[in-house]
Design an enzyme around this catalytic site. Structure first.
Site, PDB file in Angstrom:
ATOM      1  N   GLN A 126       0.899  -1.158   0.000  1.00 45.57           N
ATOM      2  CA  GLN A 126       0.000   0.000   0.000  1.00 45.57           C
ATOM      3  C   GLN A 126       0.924   1.190   0.000  1.00 45.57           C
ATOM      4  OE1 GLN A 126      -3.152   0.298  -0.178  1.00 45.57           O
ATOM      5  NE2 GLN A 126      -4.205  -1.394   0.809  1.00 45.57           N
ATOM      6  N   SER A 127       0.618   2.218  -0.816  1.00 43.72           N
ATOM      7  CA  SER A 127       1.666   3.229  -0.959  1.00 43.72           C
ATOM      8  C   SER A 127       1.887   4.107   0.257  1.00 43.72           C
ATOM      9  CB  SER A 127       1.451   4.081  -2.194  1.00 43.72           C
ATOM     10  OG  SER A 127       0.133   4.121  -2.529  1.00 43.72           O
ATOM     11  N   THR A 128       0.846   4.472   0.996  1.00 38.98           N
ATOM     12  CA  THR A 128       1.125   5.329   2.133  1.00 38.98           C
ATOM     13  C   THR A 128       0.589   4.697   3.402  1.00 38.98           C
ATOM     14  OG1 THR A 128      -0.932   6.498   1.911  1.00 38.98           O
ATOM     15  CG2 THR A 128       0.929   7.431   0.751  1.00 38.98           C
TER      16      THR A 128
END
Ligand SMILES: [Zn+2]
Length: 717
Positions: free
Chosen positions: A36-38
């Site tokens: 998940q990117s952030t």
């Protein structure tokens, strides 16, 4: 569920699995890649993370045993825009390339990598090692043309999507900025009101400090002068926390030059809204550093500038004038005296604060000093080191000449020769090892060859033996090649002779009048990497650590000239001795001789003491002087002063008054009735005292102005 039931389930699934999955895939790992990117996404899209973990079940159902399913989730909370800083993705690619992976699973697999470069690297590796790729939509074999095309398209779409999102966000941001509505990080002295309006900070102290900085700059016209004023008067700078728990709160900090400079050059204080003052240049960007690559745009290149947008501290005209003044100041610092006549600039480092020493020229470029003034410039502190340039340079030059003397070079060359002899014996050792390995291979081959073909078991063992010895020989050969590659260059006899010959000529070349300072500077740079300067107790001894090119270090020490005798390390002893001699009734000349006999020097290195110096020492130390005794004994008329008394009264140095007397600028006479050749008495009534003071002020002013033009600082970077 019992074990047999499980096996049955597995068989059932095996019967159903798509044809792309074969035993060669099942025998290798199934990797579930989770990302998940952030961190916010990790928190908010908890569902998605759950979904990703559910892939484990899917892999199991497709036939992989539990111990062959590996989850890579190191990249949770990391952006997918490139593989740098994503250890998980790198690990994934590495595992695939080691031929240990049968299938890679991910949700929306093309999001594994948002940059096409990383995506294609993964595809290539998967195709090469026959690794399958699977997501919620299906299973793909990158080795198949159609699947490969589809996967490629998915990757391209994914990157395009990212681009569009970014672009949309950026153009929205810019449109907002053009209206002056994009929120910015406000400089200290301003706050956002809940309505979104920008106002001056209600903290009165912060407001007044900002106003004071502008006022001081108006008065002194120099950043350094403002800093010095603030340090002297212990004025702290307001600083607003931009993040963390105390976000928005004001903190008071020690002022520094950069803070003041930033305030003076920030257009916000003139009430202007600006956007695009610091564009990011991607060529200057450092990977892993979020704010790097920031550059400074010229005012005409700012994307947005809206004047009179908020309450101001100064007018726009004043802001422009301040900027012009700052630019002028920095030009003045740079260019008056030609740069680079210092031979060691950029090489010297201060041992106390590890910053580089800067150079300063005085007397119109005649005298050079090396200074460590980082803390003085940045924080208005005291300067930590100041050294006479000529003395230091001549000491370093001596060291260089000594290092290049033929006799010293002979030693270095001898050492190099010993090293090459050592290497030769190592080489012999290597050759023996290689021969031995070769022999082992031949023997293993002979044994294998001699074995009866019927006796298969023996033959197999011998074959393995032969293979092993072949591998060992190959490995040894590689190591040997590496050893050879590391071989340092060997000098021929002619080269060695040429070096010694050149070294013999070196002092002549160095001292030749045709050799320029710049060339000497270049020679020193070829030989020396850096020099660390240490001055224990700020006294006369200067310790140097010279780091020669090639990581050899030498240590040196010299005695420097001081500006004040009080700095000398044995000053307390010296004063005690002088007192002793004085109370024994010795004359100044006798005291000077006694001091010289002790082997002591005055503040100027190797300059012996004389009557004048002793007199100065005594008067500066506040010991009773003969001058004072004589002054008391003098027969005076009305309004007559000795030079010392006059110096105290008018604040003009005694030496200068003596000069005025010699030049006849003052009305004076010599009273010969006292001992030691009489005493000068100056006639000065109230009006005359005023006149002396005014002459002095004029000449002082002249001196200051001249000095300001002359002093030039040069930054070695
Ligand atoms: Zn320093």
């Amino acid at each position: 569920m019992t074990q047999s039931e499980q096996l049955h389930m597995k068989d059932k699934y095996l019967a159903q699995i798509p044809s792309k999955i074969q035993m060669q895939h099942l025998s290798r790992l199934a990797i579930i890649y989770i990302r998940q990117s952030t961190l916010q996404q990790v928190e908010r899209h908890n569902e998605s993370t759950k979904l990703q973990y559910a892939l484990v079940e899917k892999a199991y159902n497709l036939g992989w045993s539990r111990e062959k399913i590996v989850i890579i989730d190191e990249d949770l909370g990391r952006s997918g825009s490139n593989a740098e800083g994503r250890p998980g993705f790198q690990k994934l690619v590495a595992e695939v390339s080691l031929d240990r992976v049968g299938m890679v699973f991910g949700i929306e697999i093309s999001r594994l990598a948002r940059s096409c470069r990383d995506w294609y690297q993964l595809l290539e590796s998967c195709a090469l090692f026959r690794t399958l790729i699977g997501d919620t939509d299906g299973i793909y074999d990158p080795g198949h043309y159609n699947d490969r095309l589809l996967l490629g398209l998915k990757g391209t779409m994914s990157e395009a999507e990212l681009h569009i999102i970014k672009q949309r966000m950026l153009s929205g941001k810019k449109a907002k900025a053009r209206r002056g509505e994009l929120k910015m990080n406000l400089p200290v002295g301003y706050i956002y009101r809940p309505s979104g309006e920008i106002n001056k900070d209600p903290d009165q102290q912060a407001q007044e400090t900002i106003a004071l900085i502008f006022k001081l700059f108006e008065q002194y016209r120099s950043c350094n002068a403002v800093l010095n004023f603030m340090v002297k008067n212990q004025i702290q700078m307001p600083y607003r926390e931009n993040g963390g728990l105390r976000k928005g709160e004001i903190d008071w900090r020690r002022p520094n030059r950069t803070m003041i400079h930033n305030i003076l050059t920030n257009p916000t204080y003139a009430g202007a809204y600006s956007y695009g003052r610091f564009p990011v240049d991607s060529r200057k960007k450092q990977p892993g550093q979020p704010y790097s690559g920031k550059t400074k745009a010229k005012q005409e290149d700012w994307e947005v500038l809206i004047k009179d947008k908020f309450p101001n501290y100064i007018t726009w005209e004043k802001y422009e004038r301040n900027k012009k003044q700052l630019a002028m100041n920095s030009n003045k610092m740079m260019g008056v005296v030609s740069r680079g006549s210092s031979r060691l600039s950029g090489l010297l480092t201060c041992s106390k604060c590890h910053s580089k020493l800067t150079t300063r020229y005085t007397s119109n470029g005649k005298h050079l000093r090396y200074l460590c003034q980082k803390h003085a410039v940045n924080y208005g502190d005291k300067r930590c080191t100041s050294l006479q340039g000529a003395q230091l340079e001549s000491f370093v030059e001596e060291q260089v000449l000594e290092a290049l003397q033929p006799s010293s070079l002979q030693i270095s060359l001898k050492v190099a020769e010993n090293l090459s002899q050592e290497r030769e014996s190592l080489l012999k050792h290597w050759q023996l090892r290689l021969e031995r390995a070769k022999y082992e291979v031949e023997r293993a081959f002979r044994q294998y060859n001699a074995a009866e073909p019927e006796n298969r078991l023996v033959a197999r063992a011998l074959e393995q033996n032969w293979e092993k010895s072949l591998a060992a020989e190959e490995k040894l050969k590689q190591e040997y090649n590496q050893f050879i590659a590391e071989q340092p260059a060997v000098m021929t006899t002619e080269e060695r002779e040429a070096i010694c010959q050149l070294a013999g000529d070196f002092p002549t070349i160095w001292n030749a009048t045709t050799t320029t300072n710049q060339q000497r500077q270049q020679i020193i740079r070829l030989l020396i990497d850096k020099i660390i300067i240490n001055i224990p107790g700020n006294a006369e001894k200067v310790d140097l650590e010279i780091y020669w090119v090639g990581s050899h270090i030498t240590y040196g020490q010299y005695i420097r000239s001081l500006s004040k005798i009080e700095q000398i390390s044995y000053y307390p002893e010296l004063i005690e001795y002088v007192k002793e001699l004085q109370s024994a009734g010795k004359s100044y000349t006798a005291i000077a001789e006694a001091l010289n006999k002790k082997g002591w020097y005055s503040a100027k290195y190797k300059k012996p003491f004389n009557q004048g110096i002793v007199e100065t020492i005594i008067s500066r130390a506040g010991l009773v002087t003969g001058r004072k005794r004589r002054a008391e004994a003098a027969n005076r008329d009305k309004d007559e002063w000795t030079c010392s008394e006059l110096a105290l009264k008018t604040n003009v140095p005694r030496k200068k008054l003596h000069k005025y007397v010699r030049e006849g600028k003052l009305q004076s006479r010599v009273d010969n009735s006292v001992s030691h050749g009489g005493i000068i008495l100056v006639k000065a009534d109230e009006a005359e005292l005023q006149r002396i003071m005014s002459i002095s002020k004029q000449s002082n002013k002249h001196w200051i102005e001249q000095n300001r033009i002359v002093i030039v600082e040069e930054n070695p970077e």
